[in-house]
Design a protein around this motif. Structure first.
Motif, short mmCIF file in Angstrom:
data_model
loop_
_atom_site.label_atom_id
_atom_site.label_comp_id
_atom_site.label_asym_id
_atom_site.label_seq_id
_atom_site.Cartn_x
_atom_site.Cartn_y
_atom_site.Cartn_z
N GLU B 218 -0.50 -3.29 -8.23
CA GLU B 218 -1.79 -3.75 -7.74
C GLU B 218 -1.77 -5.35 -7.43
O GLU B 218 -2.66 -5.96 -7.07
N VAL B 221 -0.77 -8.02 -2.29
CA VAL B 221 -1.24 -7.33 -1.14
C VAL B 221 -0.54 -8.17 -0.02
O VAL B 221 -0.36 -9.26 0.09
N VAL B 273 -4.22 -5.40 6.24
CA VAL B 273 -4.04 -5.47 4.75
C VAL B 273 -3.21 -4.11 4.27
O VAL B 273 -3.83 -3.16 4.49
N SER B 274 -2.25 -4.51 3.79
CA SER B 274 -1.40 -3.30 3.03
C SER B 274 -1.09 -3.31 1.76
O SER B 274 -0.93 -4.64 1.11
N PRO B 275 -0.74 -2.28 0.98
CA PRO B 275 -0.42 -2.21 -0.37
C PRO B 275 1.24 -2.96 -0.41
O PRO B 275 1.80 -2.75 0.54
N LYS B 277 4.65 -2.45 -2.52
CA LYS B 277 5.17 -1.57 -3.32
C LYS B 277 5.72 -2.42 -4.74
O LYS B 277 6.39 -3.66 -4.42
#
Lengths: 125, 305
Positions: B218, B221, B273-275, B277
């Protein structure tokens, strides 16, 4: 349940939500012992620390309670807490997303509600 | 208790610094991933921890003792890499028998069951194995040793995808039954990230990052959108990585400290907005800061002239 490892949702949250669903479906009753962090780690092939984080989250929300040395158990009001939480947060967010998407597609409020109504009928019938 | 503690650790090879003032500590009974690019210093660090190399300066302690030339550390540590030197005179079966004599926590039953599962021939010799089979055999030795400190330096070299999967599963199962400190260096973070409790990111001989795997996932981002839309959101944010893409769009990775309000504003402005990896994040964090740019530039150059 299969873990979604690519998504935005952290693994420990997915574990917590899965346990919540198991409680909602009645697979765990009040005062039942739930899986330990080691059992969850084995079940989902994850580090036990991640599994423990999911259990801790549920304990903090009052869904599970601790019996020292024995593990975590389902609390008496677990079901109600989960239902309230899902109504107030999850469902609300889903509706917000639906409205946003409907707006993008230039759907009217009436048409959007019609969609929901049809879906509702399909689900009930 | 701390299994490993190091402070201002330095190591030089031929006037080149391999490790630069490395300081960190690792708690006992965790599975820790050691991540870094080729040549970042992972192997040097792991070998110093195992007592196979001597540090130049600084403090390194394994179970409170300096590992180099230390019998206590040797007895409680195993270091597995793809250059294991087993006696060529012994058959595979005999090597396992010797393992039983050598490591006092050795589980011979587990060794034989894994040996059988992966289809080894007991009378074969180690130097006759294919690359993948060799790694598989070494992995069996590493798991069966049950060493309180088990170090795997790129254990999956040459293993096919099915064997890698079996290895991760075997490692987790045995760890659950017999918790111990396990260090793993790997280039396949995406495959084993769910297994790890903590990660250590090494870059150019220095510690770049140490945090729990859950936090690393987390940590960043990704923002994608038109350049002039994304740029204003980047102000006062820590930009970890940025790349300009076709059609005036750009992709930026920032630290994930967005408030709900900011997130909402970005969504409304059309920023995706994307995570990010963990594996990609590690690549971004260890991008070398030279003028060479990306591999694309190697090819673009010829187009310029």
């Amino acid at each position: 349940m299969i873990l979604d490892t690519d998504g935005m949702k952290p693994i420990y949250i997915q574990i917590a939500e899965w346990l919540e669903s198991e409680i909602l479906h009645g697979n765990f009753q009040a005062d039942d012992k739930v899986y330990s962090q080691y059992q969850l780690a084995d079940l989902y092939n994850i580090n036990p620390a991640t599994a423990a984080k999911g259990l801790t989250k549920l304990a903090e929300e009052g869904i599970l309670y601790d019996k020292r040395g024995l593990g975590k158990f389902v609390s008496t009001h677990a079901k109600q807490i989960i239902i309230d939480k899902r109504k107030n947060q999850t469902l609300k967010n889903l509706v917000n997303d639906l409205v946003t998407e409907a707006g993008r597609l230039e759907l009217s409020e009436e048409d959007t509600i019609k969609l929901i109504r049809n879906a509702w009928k399909g689900e009930q019938g | 208790m701390k299994a490993i503690k190091c402070k201002d650790l330095n190591k030089r090879f031929y006037r080149k610094n391999a490790l630069n003032d490395l300081s960190f500590s690792i708690e006992e009974n965790k599975i820790v991933g050691v991540i870094g690019r080729n040549g970042a210093g992972k192997t040097t660090l792991l070998k110093i921890i195992a007592g196979l190399l001597k540090e130049k300066s600084g403090v390194i302690e394994v179970y409170g003792r300096r590992p180099f030339n230390n019998l206590f550390v040797s007895a409680n540590t195993i270091y597995i890499d793809d250059a294991m030197n087993f006696p060529t005179a012994l058959t595979l079966k005999e090597i396992l028998e010797e393992g039983k004599r050598f490591y006092h926590h050795w589980d011979h039953d587990l060794a034989l069951r894994l040996f059988d599962y992966f289809g080894f021939n007991p009378s074969q010799h180690h130097n006759e194995l294919s690359k993948g089979k060799e790694s598989t055999f070494n992995m069996i030795v590493g798991l069966a040793s049950r060493s309180p400190l088990t170090i795997f330096d790129e254990p999956t070299t040459g293993m096919d995808a099915a064997v890698r999967k079996d290895f991760y599963r075997a490692l987790l199962k045995d760890y659950l039954a017999h918790p111990r400190t396990i260090l793993l260096s790997t280039h396949h973070l995406e495959e084993m990230e769910d297994l790890l409790e903590e990660v250590l990111v090494i870059h150019e001989g220095s510690l770049k990052l140490q945090m729990s795997m859950d936090d690393l996932k987390e940590y960043g981002v990704g923002l994608t959108g038109k350049k002039d839309v994304v740029e204003p959101f980047l102000k006062e944010k820590e930009i970890l990585w940025k790349k300009e893409q076709a059609l005036d769009t750009c992709y930026a990775v920032i630290k994930n400290d967005l408030t709900d309000h900011e997130y909402q504003r970005m969504k409304e402005a059309g920023v995706q907005v994307s995570p990010v990896k963990a594996n990609d994040l590690c690549i971004y964090l260890t991008e070398s800061r030279n003028e060479k740019g990306s591999v694309d530039d190697v090819f673009d150059r010829s187009a310029d002239v």
